[in-house]
Design a protein around this motif. Structure first.
Motif, PDB file in Angstrom:
ATOM      1  N   LEU A  30      35.142  37.941  55.109  1.00  0.00           N
ATOM      2  CA  LEU A  30      36.494  38.424  55.333  1.00  0.00           C
ATOM      3  C   LEU A  30      36.653  39.798  54.698  1.00  0.00           C
ATOM      4  N   SER A  31      37.438  40.624  55.351  1.00  0.00           N
ATOM      5  CA  SER A  31      37.727  41.960  54.830  1.00  0.00           C
ATOM      6  C   SER A  31      39.226  42.144  54.706  1.00  0.00           C
ATOM      7  N   CYS A  32      39.625  42.936  53.737  1.00  0.00           N
ATOM      8  CA  CYS A  32      41.037  43.242  53.546  1.00  0.00           C
ATOM      9  C   CYS A  32      41.141  44.718  53.185  1.00  0.00           C
ATOM     10  N   ALA A  33      41.657  45.483  54.117  1.00  0.00           N
ATOM     11  CA  ALA A  33      41.807  46.918  53.912  1.00  0.00           C
ATOM     12  C   ALA A  33      43.214  47.225  53.440  1.00  0.00           C
ATOM     13  N   ALA A  34      43.314  48.015  52.398  1.00  0.00           N
ATOM     14  CA  ALA A  34      44.611  48.398  51.849  1.00  0.00           C
ATOM     15  C   ALA A  34      44.962  49.823  52.245  1.00  0.00           C
ATOM     16  N   SER A  35      46.216  50.044  52.529  1.00  0.00           N
ATOM     17  CA  SER A  35      46.702  51.381  52.838  1.00  0.00           C
ATOM     18  C   SER A  35      48.036  51.581  52.140  1.00  0.00           C
ATOM     19  N   GLY A  36      48.536  52.804  52.218  1.00  0.00           N
ATOM     20  CA  GLY A  36      49.763  53.114  51.504  1.00  0.00           C
ATOM     21  C   GLY A  36      49.421  53.508  50.082  1.00  0.00           C
ATOM     22  N   ARG A  37      50.167  52.985  49.127  1.00  0.00           N
ATOM     23  CA  ARG A  37      49.939  53.323  47.724  1.00  0.00           C
ATOM     24  C   ARG A  37      48.882  52.401  47.120  1.00  0.00           C
ATOM     25  N   ALA A  38      47.722  52.400  47.773  1.00  0.00           N
ATOM     26  CA  ALA A  38      46.669  51.481  47.347  1.00  0.00           C
ATOM     27  C   ALA A  38      46.191  51.758  45.938  1.00  0.00           C
ATOM     28  N   SER A  39      46.311  53.001  45.486  1.00  0.00           N
ATOM     29  CA  SER A  39      45.832  53.334  44.140  1.00  0.00           C
ATOM     30  C   SER A  39      46.702  52.735  43.051  1.00  0.00           C
ATOM     31  N   SER A  40      47.844  52.200  43.421  1.00  0.00           N
ATOM     32  CA  SER A  40      48.767  51.643  42.438  1.00  0.00           C
ATOM     33  C   SER A  40      48.426  50.217  42.046  1.00  0.00           C
ATOM     34  N   ILE A  41      47.441  49.611  42.679  1.00  0.00           N
ATOM     35  CA  ILE A  41      47.088  48.227  42.397  1.00  0.00           C
ATOM     36  C   ILE A  41      45.722  48.158  41.739  1.00  0.00           C
ATOM     37  N   ASN A  42      45.511  47.126  40.908  1.00  0.00           N
ATOM     38  CA  ASN A  42      44.204  46.979  40.294  1.00  0.00           C
ATOM     39  C   ASN A  42      43.637  45.571  40.418  1.00  0.00           C
ATOM     40  N   THR A  43      44.331  44.724  41.120  1.00  0.00           N
ATOM     41  CA  THR A  43      43.844  43.371  41.316  1.00  0.00           C
ATOM     42  C   THR A  43      44.040  42.976  42.772  1.00  0.00           C
ATOM     43  N   LYS A  44      43.028  42.358  43.317  1.00  0.00           N
ATOM     44  CA  LYS A  44      43.126  41.822  44.671  1.00  0.00           C
ATOM     45  C   LYS A  44      42.609  40.396  44.658  1.00  0.00           C
ATOM     46  N   GLY A  45      43.224  39.589  45.465  1.00  0.00           N
ATOM     47  CA  GLY A  45      42.817  38.200  45.518  1.00  0.00           C
ATOM     48  C   GLY A  45      42.825  37.660  46.926  1.00  0.00           C
ATOM     49  N   TRP A  46      42.118  36.564  47.087  1.00  0.00           N
ATOM     50  CA  TRP A  46      42.133  35.820  48.352  1.00  0.00           C
ATOM     51  C   TRP A  46      42.706  34.440  48.068  1.00  0.00           C
TER      52      TRP A  46
END
Length: 122
Positions: free
Chosen positions: A20-36
């Motif tokens: 699975l892939s999850c592409a972030a856009s917008g203010r993506a630099s503002s986040i530091n954690t990603k989860g599934w």
């Protein structure tokens, strides 16, 4: 705002693999954690795996006991994309998988994708 777009779900047989892939856009630099997360019919949404990226360049991960040794989460910071490699899939892994993004560890997830269906036949 951060927008998340998942892809890679599908129908597989038990024992197969999916990524699975999850592409972030917008203010993506503002986040530091990603989860599934995943949610199966009649069940609560559960955190499957998470990754926290630190400014030192290192990262830390979390896996639910049910997927340890089979799933791997990875964050390609240059592409603002997080991946979930799922191996040795089982029928009980079937669910809608959601990508989420936020901050801190444990994380507060503020942004969610639309979900992608994973179906595993026995």
């Amino acid at each position: 705002q951060v927008q998340l777009a998942e892809s890679g779900g599908g129908l597989v047989q038990a024992g197969d693999s999916l990524r699975l892939s999850c592409a972030a856009s917008g203010r993506a630099s503002s986040i530091n954690t990603k989860g599934w997360f995943r949610q199966a019919p009649g069940k609560e949404r559960e955190l499957v795996a998470a990754v926290n990226w630190r400014w030192s360049g290192s990262s830390r991960t979390y896996y639910a006991d049910s997927v340890k040794g089979r799933f791997t989460i990875a964050w390609d910071n240059a592409k603002n994309t997080v991946f979930l490699q799922m191996n040795s899939l089982r029928p009980e892994d079937a669910a809608v998988y959601y990508c989420a993004a936020g901050n801190d560890w444990p994380a507060t997830y503020n942004y969610w994708g639309q979900g992608t269906q994973v179906t595993v036949s026995s």
